[in-house]
Design a protein around this motif. Structure first.
Motif, PDB file in Angstrom:
ATOM      1  N   ARG A  90       0.560  -1.303  -0.030  1.00 46.29           N
ATOM      2  CA  ARG A  90       0.032  -0.071  -0.248  1.00 46.29           C
ATOM      3  C   ARG A  90       0.709   1.327  -0.012  1.00 46.29           C
ATOM      4  NH1 ARG A  90      -5.722  -0.488   1.556  1.00 46.29           N
ATOM      5  NH2 ARG A  90      -5.379   1.686   0.923  1.00 46.29           N
ATOM      6  N   GLY A  91       2.178   1.194   0.516  1.00 44.09           N
ATOM      7  CA  GLY A  91       3.125   2.450   0.504  1.00 44.09           C
ATOM      8  C   GLY A  91       2.875   3.216   1.543  1.00 44.09           C
ATOM      9  N   LEU A  92       2.226   2.795   2.519  1.00 45.74           N
ATOM     10  CA  LEU A  92       2.019   3.726   3.808  1.00 45.74           C
ATOM     11  C   LEU A  92       3.262   4.136   4.468  1.00 45.74           C
ATOM     12  CD1 LEU A  92      -1.412   2.290   5.135  1.00 45.74           C
ATOM     13  CD2 LEU A  92      -1.259   3.956   3.201  1.00 45.74           C
ATOM     14  N   ASN A  93       3.214   5.054   5.248  1.00 50.48           N
ATOM     15  CA  ASN A  93       4.537   5.413   6.067  1.00 50.48           C
ATOM     16  C   ASN A  93       4.042   4.917   7.591  1.00 50.48           C
ATOM     17  OD1 ASN A  93       2.935   7.243   7.738  1.00 50.48           O
ATOM     18  ND2 ASN A  93       3.441   8.990   5.962  1.00 50.48           N
ATOM     19  N   PRO A  94       5.074   4.873   8.513  1.00 50.27           N
ATOM     20  CA  PRO A  94       4.979   4.232   9.607  1.00 50.27           C
ATOM     21  C   PRO A  94       3.883   4.967  10.218  1.00 50.27           C
ATOM     22  CG  PRO A  94       7.522   4.586   9.182  1.00 50.27           C
ATOM     23  CD  PRO A  94       6.519   5.210   8.099  1.00 50.27           C
ATOM     24  N   MET A  95       3.572   6.341  10.439  1.00 57.41           N
ATOM     25  CA  MET A  95       2.581   6.751  11.011  1.00 57.41           C
ATOM     26  C   MET A  95       1.175   6.542  10.614  1.00 57.41           C
ATOM     27  SD  MET A  95       1.762   8.848  13.474  1.00 57.41           S
ATOM     28  CE  MET A  95       0.420  10.050  14.097  1.00 57.41           C
ATOM     29  N   GLN A  96       1.121   6.060   9.285  1.00 56.31           N
ATOM     30  CA  GLN A  96      -0.308   5.644   8.566  1.00 56.31           C
ATOM     31  C   GLN A  96      -0.645   4.215   8.872  1.00 56.31           C
ATOM     32  OE1 GLN A  96       0.832   6.723   4.619  1.00 56.31           O
ATOM     33  NE2 GLN A  96      -0.570   8.289   4.623  1.00 56.31           N
ATOM     34  N   ILE A  97       0.749   3.404   9.271  1.00 55.87           N
ATOM     35  CA  ILE A  97       0.519   2.157   9.490  1.00 55.87           C
ATOM     36  C   ILE A  97      -0.011   2.052  10.941  1.00 55.87           C
ATOM     37  CG2 ILE A  97       1.980   0.105   9.865  1.00 55.87           C
ATOM     38  CD1 ILE A  97       3.644   0.908   7.687  1.00 55.87           C
ATOM     39  N   GLY A  98       0.746   2.987  11.674  1.00 59.27           N
ATOM     40  CA  GLY A  98       0.311   2.838  13.368  1.00 59.27           C
ATOM     41  C   GLY A  98      -1.347   3.131  13.243  1.00 59.27           C
ATOM     42  N   GLU A  99      -1.684   4.323  12.703  1.00 58.88           N
ATOM     43  CA  GLU A  99      -3.007   4.281  12.657  1.00 58.88           C
ATOM     44  C   GLU A  99      -4.083   3.505  12.059  1.00 58.88           C
ATOM     45  OE1 GLU A  99      -2.956   7.971  10.056  1.00 58.88           O
ATOM     46  OE2 GLU A  99      -2.366   9.196  11.990  1.00 58.88           O
ATOM     47  N   ALA A 100      -3.577   2.678  11.207  1.00 64.06           N
ATOM     48  CA  ALA A 100      -4.377   1.438  10.615  1.00 64.06           C
ATOM     49  C   ALA A 100      -4.400   0.451  11.473  1.00 64.06           C
ATOM     50  CB  ALA A 100      -3.693   0.860   9.362  1.00 64.06           C
ATOM     51  N   MET A 101      -3.312   0.324  12.376  1.00 68.10           N
ATOM     52  CA  MET A 101      -3.268  -0.994  13.190  1.00 68.10           C
ATOM     53  C   MET A 101      -3.939  -0.422  14.628  1.00 68.10           C
ATOM     54  SD  MET A 101      -2.069  -3.505  11.746  1.00 68.10           S
ATOM     55  CE  MET A 101      -1.600  -4.438  12.685  1.00 68.10           C
ATOM     56  N   TYR A 102      -4.383   0.637  14.890  1.00 65.14           N
ATOM     57  CA  TYR A 102      -4.828   1.305  16.104  1.00 65.14           C
ATOM     58  C   TYR A 102      -6.362   0.513  16.778  1.00 65.14           C
ATOM     59  CZ  TYR A 102      -6.366   4.926  19.491  1.00 65.14           C
ATOM     60  OH  TYR A 102      -6.499   5.745  20.436  1.00 65.14           O
ATOM     61  N   ALA A 103      -7.056   0.122  15.565  1.00 68.97           N
ATOM     62  CA  ALA A 103      -8.104  -0.544  16.154  1.00 68.97           C
ATOM     63  C   ALA A 103      -7.987  -1.709  16.969  1.00 68.97           C
ATOM     64  CB  ALA A 103      -9.095  -1.071  14.926  1.00 68.97           C
ATOM     65  N   GLN A 104      -7.017  -2.425  16.767  1.00 67.78           N
ATOM     66  CA  GLN A 104      -6.738  -3.840  17.348  1.00 67.78           C
ATOM     67  C   GLN A 104      -6.256  -3.489  18.711  1.00 67.78           C
ATOM     68  OE1 GLN A 104      -4.001  -6.430  15.548  1.00 67.78           O
ATOM     69  NE2 GLN A 104      -3.636  -7.800  17.339  1.00 67.78           N
ATOM     70  N   GLY A 105      -5.317  -2.385  18.847  1.00 65.94           N
ATOM     71  CA  GLY A 105      -4.651  -2.081  20.222  1.00 65.94           C
ATOM     72  C   GLY A 105      -5.822  -1.367  21.180  1.00 65.94           C
TER      73      GLY A 105
END
Length: 166
Positions: A90-105
């Motif tokens: 998808r070409g996301l940066n680390p901040m965007q990846i963290g936001e995408a994984m936020y739901a699980q946390g």
């Protein structure tokens, strides 16, 4: 045991780079196999084994061991692969990846105190464990349909379900 584990580790780590038929890989692979034969032979036949493998003779223990390994892989492999997918495909940066994984946390943060509070009241944990297995399995199945063109919201339900199963 050291020869078996050390040889196997080297073979698995370097086999893809050096070639599976290269001389060091073949030698250390043979050493790992020989070490395994000696280790297990001595362990099963010794009066005082290095490692007690008698619990493996109990089928219930083996089933629990296999299910725990399967559940661990099903829970943690997606946590490793999903950020890689988001970064490389998808070409996301680390901040965007963290936001995408936020739901699980966030889901785990809400569910953990609840399970701690109500989990002690459960007499038989098997139905709860089966439900957890189903949640994790369903979350992994939901990830199989995701592509590079999937909208970001489609990544959230599998994460929530996996967090509930964890």
């Amino acid at each position: 045991m050291t020869a078996m584990l050390g040889g196997a580790q080297y073979v698995l780590e370097q086999g893809g780079k050096d070639g599976w038929t290269s001389l060091p890989i073949l030698i250390l692979g043979g050493l790992a196999i020989a070490g395994g034969i000696v280790f297990f032979g001595r362990t099963w036949n010794s009066r005082y084994p290095i490692v007690d493998l008698r619990p493996i003779r109990d089928p219930r223990f083996v089933v629990c061991l296999l299910l725990t390994t399967l559940l661990g892989a099903a829970m943690f492999v997606p946590n490793f692969l999903q950020p890689l997918f988001l970064a490389q495909i998808r070409g996301l940066n680390p901040m965007q990846i963290g936001e995408a994984m936020y739901a699980q946390g966030l889901t785990m943060m809400i569910a953990a105190p609840l399970m701690t509070r109500f989990g002690g009241d459960i007499d038989d944990a098997r139905p709860v464990a089966c439900l957890a297995f189903l949640c994790v399995a369903l979350s992994c199945w939901m990830l199989t349909g995701l592509t590079a063109d999937s909208p970001p919201w489609q990544f959230i339900p599998p994460q929530i379900l996996r967090a509930i199963g964890m």
